[in-house]
Write a protein that holds these residues in place. Structure first.
Motif, PDB file in Angstrom:
ATOM      1  N   ILE A 246      -6.743 -34.493 -32.094  1.00  0.00           N
ATOM      2  CA  ILE A 246      -7.113 -33.439 -33.043  1.00  0.00           C
ATOM      3  C   ILE A 246      -8.157 -32.539 -32.402  1.00  0.00           C
ATOM      4  N   GLY A 247      -7.954 -31.226 -32.516  1.00  0.00           N
ATOM      5  CA  GLY A 247      -8.850 -30.278 -31.870  1.00  0.00           C
ATOM      6  C   GLY A 247     -10.298 -30.437 -32.279  1.00  0.00           C
ATOM      7  N   GLU A 248     -10.555 -30.619 -33.569  1.00  0.00           N
ATOM      8  CA  GLU A 248     -11.927 -30.752 -34.058  1.00  0.00           C
ATOM      9  C   GLU A 248     -12.590 -32.001 -33.481  1.00  0.00           C
ATOM     10  N   THR A 249     -11.838 -33.104 -33.418  1.00  0.00           N
ATOM     11  CA  THR A 249     -12.374 -34.341 -32.852  1.00  0.00           C
ATOM     12  C   THR A 249     -12.687 -34.175 -31.365  1.00  0.00           C
ATOM     13  N   ALA A 251     -13.441 -31.378 -29.848  1.00  0.00           N
ATOM     14  CA  ALA A 251     -14.604 -30.498 -29.717  1.00  0.00           C
ATOM     15  C   ALA A 251     -15.902 -31.268 -29.947  1.00  0.00           C
ATOM     16  N   LEU A 252     -15.904 -32.137 -30.942  1.00  0.00           N
ATOM     17  CA  LEU A 252     -17.103 -32.933 -31.226  1.00  0.00           C
ATOM     18  C   LEU A 252     -17.406 -33.898 -30.087  1.00  0.00           C
ATOM     19  N   GLU A 253     -16.337 -34.479 -29.509  1.00  0.00           N
ATOM     20  CA  GLU A 253     -16.523 -35.388 -28.381  1.00  0.00           C
ATOM     21  C   GLU A 253     -17.090 -34.645 -27.176  1.00  0.00           C
TER      22      GLU A 253
END
Length: 264
Positions: A246-249, A251-253
């Motif tokens: 997932i893109g959001e995950t 980015a957070l990583e």
């Protein structure tokens, strides 16, 4: 106006398995998709048709049936499959020659040249960047590289091309070839109706080998290009691969890793 979009079929890169020697290996059941930059070319053709609904779009692929059907589910009036059974494992130069032979055949049938041929600057798998220029050279037509957008002009086309430090405007008379490197527009999705049509339609097939003379240089691909070794770039010891789906995950990583490295 008639447009032709050349499409290469490649394995879905997300299905690749990391390999220390070649970078990625693909299982036999890996889904086949349209090469990324060819997708930009397809969107470029669709945008031109939006500007002039009377223009027709033909799709062409060398041994890429899945790519043709996926592309036709988005846009196009005709899709043609090129088979090259008598030319085993053609290199990018031979592929350009084979596609040029197919283009000449299609133009002979319709009695006029395509005003514009669109394809990706390079493929997403091998990325040699040779097939498009060879196609243009074989047809004796000007080729414009690093294309971002195309617009109708009075005597041909006006291209917006990516150059170092900005964008350059290039005007070219027809017929010509455009090599797409990116798109400033979101790629459109197929409709349910067109997807059904694409899955059920019968694809016209051209035997590229039959279009060439037996002594054609397209058969002599080993004399032009020879692969010595395929290998993956050496990874740095501190390299980190982000595997989030997932893109959001992801980015957070990435943000967390940058903060830990005190890069932010």
């Amino acid at each position: 106006m008639n447009l032709l979009v050349c499409l290469k079929q490649i394995p879905d890169l997300s299905a690749g398995i990391p390999d220390a020697e070649v970078g990625l290996r693909f299982p036999e059941e890996a889904p086949q998709v349209v090469s990324t930059l060819d997708g930009y070319a397809l969107e470029g053709a669709a945008l031109l048709q939006d500007q002039d609904p009377s223009c027709a779009i033909t799709l062409l692929s060398l041994d890429g049936e899945s790519a043709l059907r996926d592309a036709f589910s988005v846009v196009g009036e005709e899709a043609v499959l090129v088979r090259a059974p008598s030319v085993p494992q053609p290199d990018p130069v031979a592929k350009g020659m084979l596609l040029a032979a197919a283009v000449r055949e299609l133009e002979s049938r319709q009695g006029k040249p395509f005003d514009l041929i669109l394809c990706g600057q390079q493929s997403a798998d091998l990325g040699s960047g040779l097939c498009g220029p060879v196609l243009a050279c074989q047809l004796g037509r000007p080729a414009v590289g690093n294309v971002l957008q195309a617009h109708w002009a009075q005597a041909g086309f006006r291209f917006q091309c990516q150059v170092e430090g900005g964008v350059q405007q290039v005007d070219v008379d027809t017929p010509c070839v455009a090599l797409y490197t990116r798109s400033d527009h979101v790629l459109r999705y197929p409709t349910i109706l067109r997807r059904m049509q694409a899955s059920e339609m019968e694809l016209p097939v051209l035997d590229a080998g039959a279009l060439l003379q037996p002594d054609s240089s397209a058969y002599q691909y080993e004399r032009r290009m020879r692969t010595i070794r395929v290998f993956a770039p050496r990874q740095k010891a501190d390299a980190v691969r982000i595997r989030a789906d997932i893109g959001e995950t992801a980015a957070l990583e990435l943000l967390s890793l940058l903060e830990r490295a005190k890069a932010l």
